[in-house]
Scaffold this motif. Structure first.
Motif, PDB file in Angstrom:
ATOM      1  N   LEU A 178       0.835  -1.203   0.000  1.00  0.00           N
ATOM      2  CA  LEU A 178       0.000   0.000   0.000  1.00  0.00           C
ATOM      3  C   LEU A 178       0.872   1.256   0.000  1.00  0.00           C
ATOM      4  O   LEU A 178       0.600   2.203  -0.749  1.00  0.00           O
ATOM      5  CB  LEU A 178      -0.922  -0.029   1.216  1.00  0.00           C
ATOM      6  N   ARG A 179       1.918   1.268   0.817  1.00  0.00           N
ATOM      7  CA  ARG A 179       2.820   2.432   0.840  1.00  0.00           C
ATOM      8  C   ARG A 179       3.523   2.601  -0.504  1.00  0.00           C
ATOM      9  O   ARG A 179       3.743   3.728  -0.959  1.00  0.00           O
ATOM     10  CB  ARG A 179       3.843   2.272   1.955  1.00  0.00           C
ATOM     11  N   ILE A 192      -5.278   2.787  -8.217  1.00  0.00           N
ATOM     12  CA  ILE A 192      -6.398   2.875  -7.276  1.00  0.00           C
ATOM     13  C   ILE A 192      -7.017   1.497  -7.070  1.00  0.00           C
ATOM     14  O   ILE A 192      -7.397   1.123  -5.949  1.00  0.00           O
ATOM     15  CB  ILE A 192      -7.444   3.883  -7.795  1.00  0.00           C
ATOM     16  N   GLN A 193      -7.117   0.710  -8.132  1.00  0.00           N
ATOM     17  CA  GLN A 193      -7.630  -0.655  -8.001  1.00  0.00           C
ATOM     18  C   GLN A 193      -6.726  -1.489  -7.080  1.00  0.00           C
ATOM     19  O   GLN A 193      -7.224  -2.290  -6.276  1.00  0.00           O
ATOM     20  CB  GLN A 193      -7.729  -1.300  -9.381  1.00  0.00           C
ATOM     21  N   GLU A 194      -5.415  -1.300  -7.221  1.00  0.00           N
ATOM     22  CA  GLU A 194      -4.485  -2.032  -6.355  1.00  0.00           C
ATOM     23  C   GLU A 194      -4.623  -1.592  -4.898  1.00  0.00           C
ATOM     24  O   GLU A 194      -4.561  -2.418  -3.978  1.00  0.00           O
ATOM     25  CB  GLU A 194      -3.050  -1.799  -6.841  1.00  0.00           C
ATOM     26  N   LEU A 195      -4.809  -0.302  -4.669  1.00  0.00           N
ATOM     27  CA  LEU A 195      -5.033   0.172  -3.308  1.00  0.00           C
ATOM     28  C   LEU A 195      -6.282  -0.457  -2.709  1.00  0.00           C
ATOM     29  O   LEU A 195      -6.293  -0.861  -1.530  1.00  0.00           O
ATOM     30  CB  LEU A 195      -5.171   1.699  -3.306  1.00  0.00           C
ATOM     31  N   HIS A 196      -7.319  -0.544  -3.495  1.00  0.00           N
ATOM     32  CA  HIS A 196      -8.570  -1.123  -3.006  1.00  0.00           C
ATOM     33  C   HIS A 196      -8.376  -2.601  -2.660  1.00  0.00           C
ATOM     34  O   HIS A 196      -8.934  -3.106  -1.662  1.00  0.00           O
ATOM     35  CB  HIS A 196      -9.656  -0.959  -4.068  1.00  0.00           C
ATOM     36  N   ARG A 197      -7.564  -3.298  -3.454  1.00  0.00           N
ATOM     37  CA  ARG A 197      -7.308  -4.713  -3.171  1.00  0.00           C
ATOM     38  C   ARG A 197      -6.566  -4.874  -1.843  1.00  0.00           C
ATOM     39  O   ARG A 197      -6.897  -5.775  -1.053  1.00  0.00           O
ATOM     40  CB  ARG A 197      -6.493  -5.313  -4.320  1.00  0.00           C
ATOM     41  N   MET A 243     -10.841   8.895  -3.969  1.00  0.00           N
ATOM     42  CA  MET A 243      -9.782   9.091  -4.957  1.00  0.00           C
ATOM     43  C   MET A 243     -10.191   8.535  -6.319  1.00  0.00           C
ATOM     44  O   MET A 243      -9.938   9.144  -7.355  1.00  0.00           O
ATOM     45  CB  MET A 243      -8.496   8.403  -4.484  1.00  0.00           C
ATOM     46  N   ARG A 244     -10.825   7.374  -6.309  1.00  0.00           N
ATOM     47  CA  ARG A 244     -11.216   6.748  -7.585  1.00  0.00           C
ATOM     48  C   ARG A 244     -12.180   7.654  -8.354  1.00  0.00           C
ATOM     49  O   ARG A 244     -12.072   7.789  -9.574  1.00  0.00           O
ATOM     50  CB  ARG A 244     -11.874   5.394  -7.323  1.00  0.00           C
ATOM     51  N   GLU A 245     -13.131   8.266  -7.652  1.00  0.00           N
ATOM     52  CA  GLU A 245     -14.101   9.132  -8.326  1.00  0.00           C
ATOM     53  C   GLU A 245     -13.410  10.322  -8.997  1.00  0.00           C
ATOM     54  O   GLU A 245     -13.816  10.744 -10.086  1.00  0.00           O
ATOM     55  CB  GLU A 245     -15.138   9.624  -7.310  1.00  0.00           C
ATOM     56  N   GLN A 246     -12.384  10.861  -8.359  1.00  0.00           N
ATOM     57  CA  GLN A 246     -11.692  12.022  -8.919  1.00  0.00           C
ATOM     58  C   GLN A 246     -10.703  11.632 -10.006  1.00  0.00           C
ATOM     59  O   GLN A 246     -10.528  12.374 -10.977  1.00  0.00           O
ATOM     60  CB  GLN A 246     -10.974  12.790  -7.806  1.00  0.00           C
ATOM     61  N   VAL A 247     -10.079  10.464  -9.852  1.00  0.00           N
ATOM     62  CA  VAL A 247      -9.136  10.004 -10.868  1.00  0.00           C
ATOM     63  C   VAL A 247      -9.845   9.785 -12.204  1.00  0.00           C
ATOM     64  O   VAL A 247      -9.245   9.958 -13.277  1.00  0.00           O
ATOM     65  CB  VAL A 247      -8.427   8.729 -10.384  1.00  0.00           C
TER      66      VAL A 247
END
Length: 302
Positions: free
Chosen positions: A236-237, A261-266, A294-298
């Motif tokens: 995550l970091r 962002i998908q990886e962060l969510h995982r 973040m996903r919505e803004q990306v």
């Protein structure tokens, strides 16, 4: 390099040719460009019939300036009349006189044309000059430049919001780290106590205290491996650092950020599935909320 949002609006207009205005009038070129988010570059042109032939050149121009987004380019032509009254030509007046005589021959009660009506007729007979192709292309370039400036301003705002969310996620990761050893220690104590109670209730006294302790430690170690989230927090970091690097670099980064962002969510989901404490569950939920924001803004970044 700036970060561009795919959402923006701009307008521009061409200055009329004063020589044409002194003659019969000209067409003022007005350009409006609207842009919203899209996976690819989707160009839509709303052009008057006089400018249909320019669409390939305008499409090529837009493709050089824009990378992604659903973009609508609307061009309008507005007739600009000359300021002074027209100077009627003799042939116009002769034609009006013949027409008036013919009409009054059939309709004797028809009123005579006034001076104002004659002048309006003379002006109406003149056609507006078509705009020069170079003037149209120049106006579209000006509008595209204004659109990119608007998209860059919104991109800067989106970048600031994303950086704030990155800071929030880092803080949540720091809060999660010390909770794991405490959870393992609680499990070790709880397992040892239950294991001892189970042996006493079964009446088994053959197992020594040291063997019991070793078994408890082995079970606690295996449990610690199952709930260890150090790897998830490390990844995550790493993703957070890459997102920050891309935002500082700028340019066309929307698709890469969407993947990260998908990886962060995982990683946040894995953290929640390994949760052994209410605090960790709460942290996982807070992470998912920040990542979703973040996903919505990306989705709006080029």
């Amino acid at each position: 390099m700036p970060v561009y949002s795919m959402t923006g609006y701009a307008s521009a207009s061409a200055q009329p040719d004063t020589r044409q205005l002194d003659n019969d009038g000209s067409s003022l070129v007005g350009v409006e460009i609207r842009s919203v988010n899209s996976r690819f570059l989707d160009l839509v042109f709303r052009l008057p019939d006089e400018l249909r032939a320019l669409e390939p050149a305008l499409r090529e121009l837009c493709q050089k300036e824009l990378r992604r987004g659903k973009v609508e380019v609307r061009i309008t032509l507005t007739r600009q009349e000359q300021q002074a009254w027209p100077q009627p030509r003799p042939e116009q007046l002769n034609q009006l006189a013949r027409l008036q005589e013919q009409v009054r021959g059939w309709l004797s009660d028809a009123p005579v044309l006034s001076v104002n009506e004659v002048l309006h007729w003379c002006r109406g007979g003149a056609s507006a000059a078509a705009p020069d192709d170079a003037a149209v292309i120049s106006t579209v370039k000006q509008c595209l430049s204004a659109l990119n400036e608007a998209r860059a301003r919104e991109g800067t705002q989106l970048t600031q919001m994303l950086l704030q969310r990155l800071s929030t996620l880092r803080d949540l990761a720091l809060q999660a780290e010390p909770l794991i050893p405490a959870a393992v220690q609680r499990h070790r104590e709880r397992f040892t106590e239950r294991w001892r109670d189970a042996l006493q209730s079964a009446g088994s006294h053959d197992i020594s205290e040291s063997a019991l302790q070793d078994r408890a430690l082995n079970e606690a170690a295996a449990y610690a491996l199952r709930i260890d989230v150090a790897e998830e927090l490390s990844r995550l970091r790493s993703h957070l650092g890459e997102i920050e690097r891309l935002l500082s670099k700028g340019g066309e980064l929307g698709k890469r950020l969407d993947f990260l962002i998908q990886e962060l969510h995982r990683e946040a989901n894995t953290l929640g599935s390994k949760s052994v404490a209410l605090e960790l569950t709460s942290i996982s939920v807070d992470m998912k909320v920040a990542i979703e924001q973040m996903r919505e803004q990306v989705q709006n970044l080029e």
